[in-house]
Scaffold this motif. Structure first.
Motif, PDB file in Angstrom:
ATOM      1  N   ARG A  13      -3.001  -1.609  -0.292  1.00 36.63           N
ATOM      2  CA  ARG A  13      -2.734  -3.423   0.213  1.00 36.63           C
ATOM      3  C   ARG A  13      -3.570  -3.443   1.258  1.00 36.63           C
ATOM      4  NH1 ARG A  13       3.149  -6.745  -0.519  1.00 36.63           N
ATOM      5  NH2 ARG A  13       3.685  -5.191  -2.166  1.00 36.63           N
ATOM      6  N   LEU A  14      -4.107  -1.989   1.765  1.00 37.40           N
ATOM      7  CA  LEU A  14      -4.773  -2.479   3.633  1.00 37.40           C
ATOM      8  C   LEU A  14      -6.462  -2.565   2.525  1.00 37.40           C
ATOM      9  CD1 LEU A  14      -3.238   0.091   5.162  1.00 37.40           C
ATOM     10  CD2 LEU A  14      -4.066  -2.639   5.621  1.00 37.40           C
ATOM     11  N   ARG A  15      -6.744  -1.380   0.886  1.00 35.27           N
ATOM     12  CA  ARG A  15      -7.624  -0.869   1.000  1.00 35.27           C
ATOM     13  C   ARG A  15      -8.144  -2.848  -0.170  1.00 35.27           C
ATOM     14  NH1 ARG A  15      -6.318   3.128  -1.410  1.00 35.27           N
ATOM     15  NH2 ARG A  15      -5.802   1.942  -3.637  1.00 35.27           N
ATOM     16  N   ALA A  16      -6.790  -3.465  -0.968  1.00 36.26           N
ATOM     17  CA  ALA A  16      -7.006  -4.665  -0.761  1.00 36.26           C
ATOM     18  C   ALA A  16      -7.336  -5.624   0.002  1.00 36.26           C
ATOM     19  CB  ALA A  16      -5.984  -5.415  -2.011  1.00 36.26           C
ATOM     20  N   LEU A  17      -7.501  -5.333   1.253  1.00 36.32           N
ATOM     21  CA  LEU A  17      -7.532  -6.221   2.196  1.00 36.32           C
ATOM     22  C   LEU A  17      -8.739  -6.372   2.781  1.00 36.32           C
ATOM     23  CD1 LEU A  17      -4.034  -6.825   3.852  1.00 36.32           C
ATOM     24  CD2 LEU A  17      -4.845  -8.607   2.322  1.00 36.32           C
ATOM     25  N   GLU A  18      -9.253  -5.621   2.391  1.00 32.55           N
ATOM     26  CA  GLU A  18     -10.736  -4.579   3.345  1.00 32.55           C
ATOM     27  C   GLU A  18     -10.228  -3.732   4.678  1.00 32.55           C
ATOM     28  OE1 GLU A  18     -13.607  -5.512   0.939  1.00 32.55           O
ATOM     29  OE2 GLU A  18     -12.398  -5.818  -0.237  1.00 32.55           O
ATOM     30  N   VAL A  19      -9.727  -3.702   4.670  1.00 30.14           N
ATOM     31  CA  VAL A  19      -9.338  -2.652   5.877  1.00 30.14           C
ATOM     32  C   VAL A  19      -9.559  -0.939   5.330  1.00 30.14           C
ATOM     33  CG1 VAL A  19      -7.752  -1.968   7.767  1.00 30.14           C
ATOM     34  CG2 VAL A  19      -7.646  -4.445   6.256  1.00 30.14           C
ATOM     35  N   HIS A  20     -10.553  -0.635   5.582  1.00 31.04           N
ATOM     36  CA  HIS A  20     -11.209   0.679   5.239  1.00 31.04           C
ATOM     37  C   HIS A  20     -11.365   1.700   7.017  1.00 31.04           C
ATOM     38  CE1 HIS A  20     -11.967  -0.743   2.086  1.00 31.04           C
ATOM     39  NE2 HIS A  20     -12.990  -1.760   2.411  1.00 31.04           N
TER      40      HIS A  20
END
Length: 684
Positions: A71-78
């Motif tokens: 979910r974090l990847r989908a929110l562009e949180v890397h």
């Protein structure tokens, strides 16, 4: 930023927008807690309140951590870390080892059974697999609860644990296990947490470097934290308070492993300035399922104010929950299988159906009934998806496929045709299981394309690698069979809660302990809240076909069964909240607190009126049954249980099950033998 907040309900948005600092999210089942906390991390990062690399989010399973990372990847949180407690501690200990301990790093012990077995063997104790698993569980509980070997007897007695051997023996095995581990330079999973906490507590330089690296902490499923995990969290925090915790005390079901909801419930007291948000809008289940869940938990005794979440269903209406009583277990299993066949015929996918039970031994009847109906099933806890031979082979083929024309799902299906994915499924058996596994990869490709339309084969392979690391397999078509504990964190369209009888739920050994009984009630609550649409609750009055109907439906069903149901007549005769009396000594009438005294039915200091001849006969009988079953004698009955039988001399089933340690399964296996021995010495 507007897109990040779009679609959140007011309570979710309040949690996401809360300022940095202590935040406590009391999140009921199905209220979108994972969405809320991942959006909070993204919100803090996008607003510049914290760099993603300074965020450490921890949870309790690899699957949950993998879902959070996805979910974090989908929110562009890397760059944000989303891992289990043990994975976080392992990385930190590996990094700090040269400075804190020095020398070569000790190896991680994946399974402690082998070392526990060596410790038990040195002491001349039983080394059968079942006995060693029980000993290992006690050691795990002690270490998770920060209890040393020397403190174990008092702590176990205070917790009223149903221990598998005399406390002194467990202490010696615990001490021997730790010594053998140290000699071999091995660490178990609890050692990872202990050494990590000590490294930060005892080394200011190490603590400063760590706290400079991580500034913001998030803990999911906080109701399941153990004293050891809380110690690690405190070491991570130091004197800071940038902590978001999420949990639901109504879903505390791991107290036997040392978990406690107290840190969650006491959070506002520890951080008086904390923002507290309650998520009660249930987006998972129909109002009918939600209403049943609320009814299950409202009867709980001693519920702290912070745990009184009342779910509010947000979905359209669905079918009414079904309650069904059967004469025996085979009839119950057959009816469940037939009902599942109807759901399948009505279009419900097999992977969206689950049969949940209290103990794994209950699965056999349902496996057989499903097989007779030709319904595929999966017993949760079997071989992991990405460890299967066909999946390993498939991933090798996908990585080496080169250029293949077509959409991603078409490409994946084409490549997998080379390793056995046919257009039509095989007839059955292992070939069908292999085919289902390969088809699951195609469905995963379709899922990825729906989220990332331009995804190609390399991107798909990378996604598979991420999921394999997280042990987060796609759904394979088949009805799930699982224990209530194993079902935590999962959900299905239809859930069958089976075997709901006293002695099984609540489990027999929980009787006499109010806290243990309430945890059993929470297990039922967790089971109900796994269902989106259909809920079936059933129980059988006898175990074997045509057997004696000595069972009673679970006390947790009183007040839930509809008034027009045939079984409601029983409910009306039973008080809804009859508090179980504390066990008292039959000699002096004092309240019994210690597990040994409860089992004997008298204070250990009060005189015994044991029938010595009967006790000898019982011990001889136990030795014979143990040899026959190839198990240690205490697995049949402990010494304390035999003494209790010889003292109380029960002449019927009711008197026998009143003795602590004798539940439904032992009554079925040994009840007639024991009663025969007692009656023979009583002139009956």
């Amino acid at each position: 930023m507007d897109a990040l907040l779009e679609g959140l309900d007011p309570e979710q948005r309040a949690a996401v927008e809360a300022p940095r600092g202590p935040v406590c999210v009391l999140a009921g089942a199905g209220t979108g807690k994972t969405r809320t906390i991942t959006h909070r991390i993204a919100y803090l990062a996008q607003r510049g309140h914290v760099a993603p690399g300074q965020v450490l989010a921890v949870t309790f399973t690899k699957r949950a951590a993998g879902e959070m990372r996805t979910r974090l990847r989908a929110l562009e949180v890397h760059g944000a870390q989303a891992v289990t407690f043990h994975a976080a501690a392992s990385r930190q200990l590996r990094y700090f080892w040269p400075r804190v301990i020095g020398g070569s790093r000790w190896e991680l012990l994946d399974h402690k059974i082998r070392i526990v077995g060596r410790a038990a063997q040195r002491l001349g104790l039983p080394t059968e697999a079942e006995a060693l698993r029980d000993l290992a569980s006690e050691i795990e509980w002690a270490k998770a609860s920060l209890i040393t070997p020397e403190d174990y007897p008092a702590a176990a007695a205070k917790a009223q644990r149903d221990i598998p051997a005399p406390a002194e023996q467990i202490v010696r095995v615990y001490q021997g296990y730790e010594a053998l581990k140290a000699e071999a330079q091995l660490l178990d999973f609890d050692d990872l947490l202990l050494h990590t906490a000590a490294a930060l507590e005892d080394n200011a330089e190490v603590a400063e470097e760590f706290r400079d690296r991580y500034r913001c902490f998030v803990v999911d499923e906080y109701q399941d934290v153990t004293p050891l995990q809380q110690r690690v969290l405190d070491a991570w925090l130091g004197n800071r308070d940038d902590l978001t915790v999420v949990g639901d005390a109504n879903q505390t079901i791991y107290s036997f492993a040392g978990a406690s909801p107290r840190p969650l419930l006491d959070f506002p007291r520890r951080f008086p300035e904390a923002v507290v948000v309650r998520l009660e809008r249930d987006y998972r289940s129909t109002p009918q399922v939600v209403s049943l869940a609320n009814e299950v938990i409202k009867w709980a005794r001693g519920r702290p104010a912070g745990s009184r979440l009342r779910l509010i269903g947000q979905r359209p209406d669905g079918p009414t929950p079904l309650f069904t009583e059967f004469d025996d277990e085979p009839a119950e299993a057959d009816a469940v299988a037939r009902r599942i066949r109807k759901l399948l015929d009505d279009g419900v996918a097999a992977s969206e159906i689950a049969i949940l039970y209290r103990v794994n031994a209950q699965s056999e009847a349902y496996e057989q009934a499903l097989a007779e109906q030709g319904i595929p099933y999966l017993v949760r806890g079997g071989e992991r998806f990405f460890e299967r031979a066909e999946i390993r082979q498939a991933m090798i083929s996908l990585r080496s496929a080169g250029e293949v024309p077509g959409s991603l799902p078409e490409v994946v299906r084409s490549v997998l045709a080379r390793v056995g994915l046919t257009d039509d499924p095989p007839a059955g058996g292992s070939a069908r299981e292999r085919w289902e596994s390969l088809l699951a990869l195609v469905e995963l490709a379709e899922e990825l394309v729906s989220a990332v339309p331009d995804a190609d084969l390399p991107r798909f392979c990378a996604e598979l690698d991420v999921r394999a690391e997280a042990q987060h397999p796609p759904t394979v078509e088949g009805v799930t069979l699982a224990s209530l504990h194993a079902a935590k964190g999962l959900e299905w369209d239809a859930v069958f809660l089976v075997g709901l009888v006293d002695g099984t739920l609540p489990i027999q050994y929980a009787d006499g302990d109010d806290a243990a009984i309430e945890e059993e009630r929470r297990l039922l609550y967790v089971g109900v809240t796994r269902a989106r649409v259909h809920v079936w609750l059933s129980w059988a009055l006898a175990r074997a076909a045509g057997g004696r109907k000595y069972r009673r439906r679970s006390r947790f069903l009183y007040g839930l069964v509809p008034e027009d149901h045939p079984a409601a007549r029983v409910a009306r005769r039973e008080p809804l909240q009859q508090k179980k009396a504390k066990p008292t000594c039959r000699v002096c009438a004092a309240t019994l607190l210690e597990a040994q005294a409860v089992k004997l039915g008298r204070c250990t200091s009060c005189p015994s009126d044991v029938d010595e001849e009967l006790l000898v006969r019982l011990r001889e009988w136990r030795a014979g049954r143990a040899r026959e079953l190839k198990v240690p004698a205490y697995v049949v009955f402990t010494d304390a249980t035999l003494v209790a039988i010889a003292e109380q001399r029960p002449l019927d089933t009711a008197g026998l099950v009143a003795i602590s340690g004798i539940g439904a399964s032992k009554l079925d296996r040994f009840g007639d033998d024991v009663l025969g021995l007692v009656r023979a010495g009583s002139g009956y």
